[in-house]
Design a protein around this motif. Sequence first.
Motif, PDB file in Angstrom:
ATOM      1  N   UNK A 205       0.838  -1.206   0.000  1.00 38.33           N
ATOM      2  CA  UNK A 205       0.000   0.000   0.000  1.00 38.33           C
ATOM      3  C   UNK A 205       0.868   1.249   0.000  1.00 38.33           C
ATOM      4  N   UNK A 206       1.886   1.251   0.867  1.00 32.65           N
ATOM      5  CA  UNK A 206       2.774   2.415   0.977  1.00 32.65           C
ATOM      6  C   UNK A 206       3.494   2.686  -0.338  1.00 32.65           C
ATOM      7  N   UNK A 207       3.943   1.615  -0.995  1.00 36.48           N
ATOM      8  CA  UNK A 207       4.654   1.787  -2.264  1.00 36.48           C
ATOM      9  C   UNK A 207       3.724   2.333  -3.346  1.00 36.48           C
ATOM     10  N   UNK A 208       2.458   1.882  -3.362  1.00 36.82           N
ATOM     11  CA  UNK A 208       1.511   2.391  -4.360  1.00 36.82           C
ATOM     12  C   UNK A 208       1.195   3.873  -4.121  1.00 36.82           C
ATOM     13  N   UNK A 209       1.254   4.302  -2.874  1.00 40.45           N
ATOM     14  CA  UNK A 209       0.936   5.699  -2.557  1.00 40.45           C
ATOM     15  C   UNK A 209       2.141   6.627  -2.662  1.00 40.45           C
ATOM     16  N   UNK A 210       3.332   6.121  -2.298  1.00 43.62           N
ATOM     17  CA  UNK A 210       4.502   6.997  -2.194  1.00 43.62           C
ATOM     18  C   UNK A 210       5.694   6.585  -3.050  1.00 43.62           C
ATOM     19  N   UNK A 211       5.614   5.422  -3.702  1.00 46.86           N
ATOM     20  CA  UNK A 211       6.780   4.919  -4.404  1.00 46.86           C
ATOM     21  C   UNK A 211       7.667   4.121  -3.465  1.00 46.86           C
ATOM     22  N   UNK A 212       8.743   3.568  -3.984  1.00 42.58           N
ATOM     23  CA  UNK A 212       9.632   2.740  -3.177  1.00 42.58           C
ATOM     24  C   UNK A 212      10.416   3.575  -2.183  1.00 42.58           C
TER      25      UNK A 212
END
Length: 317
Positions: A205-212
């Motif tokens: 979820x975090x990666x989809x919202x903020x990138x890696x």
Amino acid sequence: MDFQEALHFEDKPNDLLTVGELLVDMISDEYDDTFMSNGYTKYPGGSPSNIAINAKKLGIRSQIAACVGNDGFGDYLLEWLSRDGLSTHFVQRADESTSMVVVTRSRATPIPIFYRGADYKLSYSPLLEGALLNSKAMHFSCWPLSRVPSRQTIERAIDIAKAHGVKIGFDPNYHRMIWQKGEDGVSYVKSILSKADFVKPSEDDAERLFGQDTPTNQLEKFLELGAKLVILTLGKDGALVSNGKETKEFATMASEVADTTGAGDAFWSGFYAAALKGYPLEEALRLGFAVSAYKLKYAGAVVDLPKLEEIKIQYRL
């Protein structure tokens, strides 16, 4: 929110109201990330319904507000809720197909294909408002936020909840494929974070919202956007949790993984059950992770959970 203190909930007739998707999960019979499996088994699904049923099994009062189709799958879901002792009083019916997710059985992260229908037709009503006002906490995910009219329903519910002391939990499980075409769903989800008391993103979820980025940096991004308690789950690596002043690491309690579908929902239900029973925040978090570990041993999003106190003994908490 101090880790050593119990959360405060106003006294209400119902403990937890979950609002959003009630749908069918078709899970492959084989471990297969390519959708080449010939067999799929039908399970009741939808994060809010999973959480409501799990929470009731764990020993708190729970209700769900959702919308299903006027079809056989809708009948199946209502029968399932009733069989598990959950009221169908707040489940609406629409002249649309009941929503469905086809998903690969997985020991890592399940891969979904979404078929949307009735779930986002959920409308705000006096009945829904009554359920909300009578609850100590409300939970929702990105699903109802991703389409209109259910988005307006959630927005209004958030305003009413905040005005009447109802705690808010938000699962920021953003998926581009469920969002309205041509809309910046990422920015919208980010705008909701400050309105919730509890936010539980997964690493995906975090990666989809903020990138890696590193887990620590991802955690900080949620806090910067106004999230009050952030529970960042990291799969086999456990979780990072921050209240904005202090960050704690939690190791995974999972010893056996048969199917990861619904593991996050199991955490939510354990966390809510423990918090609403008056456990200190850190203990409520540990009990949430214990319930998730218990669920991971079985296929399907909803399993035959024991009472929370039995989970506590089993996992020596």
